[in-house]
Design a protein around this motif. Structure first.
Motif, PDB file in Angstrom:
ATOM      1  N   SER A  50     -31.800  52.581  18.657  1.00 39.38           N
ATOM      2  CA  SER A  50     -31.802  51.324  19.407  1.00 39.38           C
ATOM      3  C   SER A  50     -30.604  51.306  20.349  1.00 39.38           C
ATOM      4  O   SER A  50     -29.463  51.536  19.933  1.00 39.38           O
ATOM      5  CB  SER A  50     -31.739  50.143  18.424  1.00 39.38           C
ATOM      6  N   ALA A  52     -29.255  48.874  21.766  1.00 42.86           N
ATOM      7  CA  ALA A  52     -28.376  47.717  21.519  1.00 42.86           C
ATOM      8  C   ALA A  52     -27.302  48.044  20.487  1.00 42.86           C
ATOM      9  O   ALA A  52     -26.170  47.569  20.596  1.00 42.86           O
ATOM     10  CB  ALA A  52     -29.210  46.534  21.046  1.00 42.86           C
ATOM     11  N   ASP A  53     -27.657  48.891  19.484  1.00 44.64           N
ATOM     12  CA  ASP A  53     -26.722  49.216  18.400  1.00 44.64           C
ATOM     13  C   ASP A  53     -25.798  50.378  18.754  1.00 44.64           C
ATOM     14  O   ASP A  53     -24.850  50.667  18.037  1.00 44.64           O
ATOM     15  CB  ASP A  53     -27.500  49.594  17.130  1.00 44.64           C
ATOM     16  N   VAL A  55     -23.131  53.006  19.856  1.00 45.87           N
ATOM     17  CA  VAL A  55     -21.697  53.001  20.155  1.00 45.87           C
ATOM     18  C   VAL A  55     -21.329  54.256  20.941  1.00 45.87           C
ATOM     19  O   VAL A  55     -20.713  54.178  22.008  1.00 45.87           O
ATOM     20  CB  VAL A  55     -20.859  52.891  18.855  1.00 45.87           C
ATOM     21  N   THR A 120     -23.816  54.253  15.541  1.00 45.98           N
ATOM     22  CA  THR A 120     -24.385  52.936  15.840  1.00 45.98           C
ATOM     23  C   THR A 120     -23.669  51.897  14.990  1.00 45.98           C
ATOM     24  O   THR A 120     -22.960  52.252  14.040  1.00 45.98           O
ATOM     25  CB  THR A 120     -25.895  52.886  15.523  1.00 45.98           C
ATOM     26  N   SER A 121     -23.876  50.644  15.303  1.00 51.56           N
ATOM     27  CA  SER A 121     -23.241  49.575  14.516  1.00 51.56           C
ATOM     28  C   SER A 121     -23.741  49.617  13.076  1.00 51.56           C
ATOM     29  O   SER A 121     -23.042  49.193  12.155  1.00 51.56           O
ATOM     30  CB  SER A 121     -23.501  48.218  15.173  1.00 51.56           C
ATOM     31  N   GLY A 122     -24.948  50.157  12.866  1.00 59.53           N
ATOM     32  CA  GLY A 122     -25.521  50.235  11.514  1.00 59.53           C
ATOM     33  C   GLY A 122     -25.105  51.485  10.755  1.00 59.53           C
ATOM     34  O   GLY A 122     -25.346  51.579   9.557  1.00 59.53           O
TER      35      GLY A 122
END
Ligand SMILES: *[C@@H]1O[C@H](CO)[C@@H](O)[C@H](O)[C@H]1NC(C)=O
Ligand SMILES: *[C@@H]1O[C@H](CO)[C@@H](O)[C@H](O)[C@H]1NC(C)=O
Ligand SMILES: *[C@@H]1O[C@H](CO)[C@@H](O)[C@H](O)[C@H]1NC(C)=O
Ligand SMILES: *[C@@H]1O[C@H](CO)[C@@H](O)[C@H](O)[C@H]1NC(C)=O
Ligand SMILES: *[C@@H]1O[C@H](CO)[C@@H](O)[C@H](O)[C@H]1NC(C)=O
Ligand SMILES: *[C@@H]1O[C@H](CO)[C@@H](O)[C@H](O)[C@H]1NC(C)=O
Length: 313
Positions: A50, A52-53, A55, A120-122
């Motif tokens: 994604s 959006a996530d 980095v 990613t943020s996740g």
């Protein structure tokens, strides 16, 4: 009490074994093998992430030979970075929209590991590729008159598979080159009239075949050439006879004319009269020439005479 503890231990061991098996099975699943023919283009993707996530994305490239290289992108700074990567390697498009790596023309030096690490943020993800480059070999076949054939599949990677039709027991030699390519030499002797070398290689989707010209063909060729030669000799003799025959005939008429006892055919009479007509002007010319010569002689003689005798002539 003791039995329960044992059961527990067995259960734990079993669980550990299952987990280990899954872990071991997961590793090759994560390692994607890619085979490409030298000179072709390759796109390696990082998987569905994604935007959006996201980095950062880092492609870590570890060639089998040569320097490591890396391509990196930081989303928050919208910044790309590269170290030591060859010009043929780059982002497929802009890394902010597509994280795929594009290798324009793969060569043997690009073989190795390609790791895409995405933060990613996740959490972090990574995907590993093992790139193998296939080099199609150059196939040549040499055949000698003894029925020995040498099939050569030069500088292929991996080494080509060489077989023969009819199937036989060839002698095979391998030559390992420093760049990882292999030359395969297959030597085969056969009493068959035609032998075919069959070469298969992972870079081709079909088997290549090369055939020795059969002895039958060579024999036929030799016989045909021989017959053609004899034909030309006969034609030459025929024309020679035709031409030389006319000379021979005139010789015969001369003979007949000198020897008068031969029966004279009417054709020969005509020829005789013609020859006489042809000869007569020549004879008169010779006579005239003699006259001229005589007068000339007389003149010179008269000139040489002493002045007292000149008046007498
Ligand atoms: C890889 O991506 C580039 C750029 O989009 C494209 O031109 C090329 O055909 C692709 N190669 C393959 C093997 O899909
Ligand atoms: C880049 O290549 C040089 C040698 O040309 C090497 O010393 C250096 O460690 C390489 N850098 C990376 C990041 O691999
Ligand atoms: C990121 O940088 C590229 C050029 O390096 C630029 O074209 C693009 O518009 C930038 N994207 C954003 C979201 O700033
Ligand atoms: C053919 O075989 C004979 C003996 O078996 C050998 O002397 C000769 O050199 C061979 N000819 C070729 C062209 O290999
Ligand atoms: C070439 O390499 C193969 C293994 O890849 C080996 O079996 C063979 O003996 C080598 N041949 C030579 C001539 O070094
Ligand atoms: C083999 O490759 C050629 C192009 O190199 C292609 O046209 C042909 O369809 C392929 N055949 C098969 C059976 O894949």
């Amino acid at each position: 009490m003791k039995a329960k503890a044992d059961m527990n231990c067995v259960g734990k061991t079993f669980c550990a074994f299952i987990l280990l098996t899954i872990a071991v099975a997961m590793v090759p699943m994560d390692n994607i093998r890619v085979s490409k023919i030298a000179g072709s283009s390759v796109n390696l993707t990082c998987g569905d992430i994604s935007r959006a996530d996201l980095v950062s994305i880092v492609w870590k490239i570890r060639p089998r030979t040569g320097n490591h290289c890396a391509l990196a992108y930081r989303m928050d700074l919208n910044k790309t970075d590269r170290t030591n990567c060859s010009e043929r390697m780059d982002w497929k498009s802009s890394p902010e929209t597509d994280s795929a790596l594009w290798i324009r023309q793969v060569t043997l030096t690009e073989e190795g590991c390609y790791i895409c690490e995405t933060a990613t943020s996740g959490g972090n993800l990574h995907r590993t590729y093992t790139l193998t480059v296939l080099v199609p070999p150059e196939v040549t076949l040499t055949c000698d008159s003894n029925g020995t054939a040498v099939c050569k599949a030069a500088a292929g990677k991996p080494g080509a598979q060489v077989s023969w039709d009819p199937n036989g027991d060839p002698r095979t030699e391998l030559e390992n080159h420093t760049d990882g390519t292999v030359t395969v030499l297959s030597m085969y002797s056969s009493k068959e009239t035609s032998i075919t070398c069959l070469v298969s290689h992972p870079a081709w989707n079909t088997t290549q075949s090369k055939e020795c010209p059969s002895d039958m063909f060579l024999q036929c060729f030799a016989i045909c050439a021989g017959l053609l030669g004899i034909f030309f000799i006969l034609v030459f003799i025929f024309f020679c006879k035709l031409h030389c025959g006319s000379i021979y005939q005139t010789d015969v008429t001369h003979l007949w004319r000198t020897e008068h006892d031969c029966p004279t055919a009417p054709t020969h009479n005509v020829q005789d009269s013609n020859e006489q007509q042809e000869l007569e002007p020549y004879a008169s010319y010779v006579q005239k020439e003699n006259v001229i010569y005589n007068t000339v002689y007389e003149v010179t003689v008269s000139e040489d005479l002493p002045p007292g005798l000149q008046s007498a002539t």
